[in-house]
Design a protein around this motif. Structure first.
Motif, short mmCIF file in Angstrom:
data_model
loop_
_atom_site.label_atom_id
_atom_site.label_comp_id
_atom_site.label_asym_id
_atom_site.label_seq_id
_atom_site.Cartn_x
_atom_site.Cartn_y
_atom_site.Cartn_z
N LYS A 1 0.82 -1.21 0.00
CA LYS A 1 0.00 0.00 0.00
C LYS A 1 0.85 1.27 0.00
O LYS A 1 0.41 2.31 -0.50
CB LYS A 1 -0.96 0.00 1.20
CG LYS A 1 -2.12 -0.96 1.03
CD LYS A 1 -3.08 -0.91 2.22
CE LYS A 1 -4.27 -1.84 1.99
NZ LYS A 1 -5.23 -1.80 3.10
N SER B 1 -12.02 3.47 4.60
CA SER B 1 -12.42 2.27 5.30
C SER B 1 -13.94 2.40 5.51
O SER B 1 -14.58 3.28 4.93
CB SER B 1 -11.67 2.11 6.62
OG SER B 1 -12.02 0.88 7.24
N SER C 1 -8.22 -2.65 8.04
CA SER C 1 -7.95 -1.53 7.13
C SER C 1 -7.83 -0.21 7.86
O SER C 1 -7.14 0.70 7.40
CB SER C 1 -9.03 -1.44 6.04
OG SER C 1 -10.29 -1.15 6.60
N THR C 2 -8.48 -0.07 9.01
CA THR C 2 -8.35 1.18 9.77
C THR C 2 -6.96 1.29 10.40
O THR C 2 -6.39 2.39 10.47
CB THR C 2 -9.42 1.29 10.88
OG1 THR C 2 -9.20 0.27 11.87
CG2 THR C 2 -10.82 1.15 10.31
N GLU D 1 -4.20 -0.09 9.16
CA GLU D 1 -3.26 0.19 8.07
C GLU D 1 -3.36 1.64 7.61
O GLU D 1 -2.34 2.27 7.29
CB GLU D 1 -3.50 -0.78 6.92
CG GLU D 1 -3.14 -2.22 7.27
CD GLU D 1 -3.22 -3.16 6.09
OE1 GLU D 1 -3.80 -2.79 5.05
OE2 GLU D 1 -2.69 -4.28 6.20
N ALA D 2 -4.57 2.18 7.59
CA ALA D 2 -4.74 3.59 7.23
C ALA D 2 -4.00 4.49 8.21
O ALA D 2 -3.30 5.44 7.81
CB ALA D 2 -6.22 3.95 7.19
N PRO E 1 -8.07 6.50 8.92
CA PRO E 1 -9.15 6.03 8.06
C PRO E 1 -10.28 7.07 7.95
O PRO E 1 -10.54 7.81 8.90
CB PRO E 1 -9.66 4.78 8.79
CG PRO E 1 -9.34 5.05 10.24
CD PRO E 1 -8.05 5.80 10.23
N PRO F 1 -9.28 -0.05 0.51
CA PRO F 1 -8.54 -1.09 1.23
C PRO F 1 -8.16 -2.30 0.39
O PRO F 1 -7.16 -2.96 0.67
CB PRO F 1 -9.50 -1.49 2.36
CG PRO F 1 -10.83 -0.99 1.96
CD PRO F 1 -10.63 0.18 1.07
N ASP F 2 -8.95 -2.62 -0.65
CA ASP F 2 -8.63 -3.78 -1.48
C ASP F 2 -9.34 -3.64 -2.82
O ASP F 2 -10.12 -2.71 -3.05
CB ASP F 2 -9.03 -5.10 -0.78
CG ASP F 2 -10.50 -5.12 -0.36
OD1 ASP F 2 -11.35 -4.58 -1.10
OD2 ASP F 2 -10.80 -5.67 0.71
#
Length: 312
Positions: A156, A181, A192-193, A195-196, A216, A247-248
């Motif tokens: 990412k 997210s 995902s939050t 990673e954000a 996020p 996220p994906d």
């Protein structure tokens, strides 16, 4: 409301003031791909090098009443050979972009990412849609909705930097990235939050540069100032993001298609992270979307030339 395609028309008109870009058109063996290449050439955006079975391309051109006598044809017997020949042209400095024809995206990308003879760089390859949403003031970049299925945090980083660099190539006055997210709070239950939040801290540490980044964020408070006000989120990105990082791939694909089919948006597609931009078009794309994809690639190639001069 502005006229439909206004952002794309402005983009194409700007690129028509620049020199056309030598472009390897890979296996243009159906009407839409050959027509798109010819129209991009007529519009002054590209100088196409048509790569594929010569007899088949010439027969198709005659059937479609397209004049291709001015364009170089590189004879290649089948789609994989066309992709290999195209990457070779790039390595020889004879093409500054690739344009997908009627072969599968996987066939083209397999040659691009080959370790021995491909077009790899130090970056992860990723895809961006540059979306013209009629009711939205700015063009929107959406990434990644076509290449990376379930990217890791490490991947990412490159996906985000590729999108930021694209926004600069498109001359966005200010690049504002929302890392999307389902919510705007960090929750251990929603990876995902986390990673954000990590990506935002990497921006703080200048591991990722060139943009204002926040996340996020849910989609509503990323693009709607009133939603951001109601939720009392204070940042220079909320309500005014012009780059949306999903996220994906599943989320990105659904977001892009929702904008296209529910909001009347067009989606010009480009792959970044290789040695040259790769123009990815769909058979369902309108002509102006195909031309806009070429125009985006022209600006990416121009930005790379300018960066190379600085480094040199």
């Amino acid at each position: 409301m502005e006229p439909r395609h206004a952002k794309y028309r402005q983009l194409i008109a700007h690129c028509q003031t620049l020199a056309p870009m030598p472009t390897a058109v890979v296996h243009p063996c159906d009407r839409s791909s050959l027509e798109g290449a010819v129209e991009a050439a007529r519009s002054g955006l590209i100088v196409p090098i048509l790569i594929g079975p010569r007899a088949r391309i010439e027969s198709l051109a005659a059937e479609c009443k397209l004049s291709i006598s001015d364009y170089q044809i590189v004879d290649a017997p089948f789609s994989e050979a066309s992709a290999a020949a195209a990457t070779q042209l790039v390595r020889e400095g004879k093409a500054e972009a690739l344009m997908k024809g009627s072969l599968h995206t996987d066939e083209l990308m397999a040659e691009v990412v080959r370790r021995d003879a491909g077009l790899r760089t130090g970056r992860r390859v990723s895809h961006c849609f540059v979306m013209d949403v009629p009711a939205h003031a700015d063009a929107l970049i959406v990434t990644d909705a076509a290449v990376n299925i379930a990217p890791t945090l490490e991947e990412k980083v490159d996906i985000l930097q590729n999108a930021i660099d694209l926004a600069h190539a498109l001359q966005f006055p200010e690049v504002r990235v929302a890392i999307l997210s389902a919510m705007e709070t960090v929750s251990p239950k929603v990876p995902s939050t986390i990673e954000a939040a990590a990506l935002c801290k990497m921006v703080d540490r200048r591991q990722i540069t060139g943009a204002l980044v926040d996340g996020p964020l849910a989609l509503d408070n990323a693009i709607d100032p009133e939603a951001a006000r109601i939720k009392q989120i204070d940042s220079p990105v909320v309500g005014r993001a012009n780059v949306l990082m999903v996220p994906d791939l599943e989320a990105g694909n659904m977001l892009a298609k929702s904008l296209s089919f529910l909001a009347g948006a067009d989606a010009a597609g480009i792959v970044l992270g290789a040695r040259v931009p790769i123009i990815l078009t769909s058979r369902a794309d309108s002509l102006i979307t195909r031309l806009a994809s070429c125009a985006v690639a022209v600006l990416v190639a121009q930005a790379r030339r300018e960066a190379a001069k600085i480094v040199g």
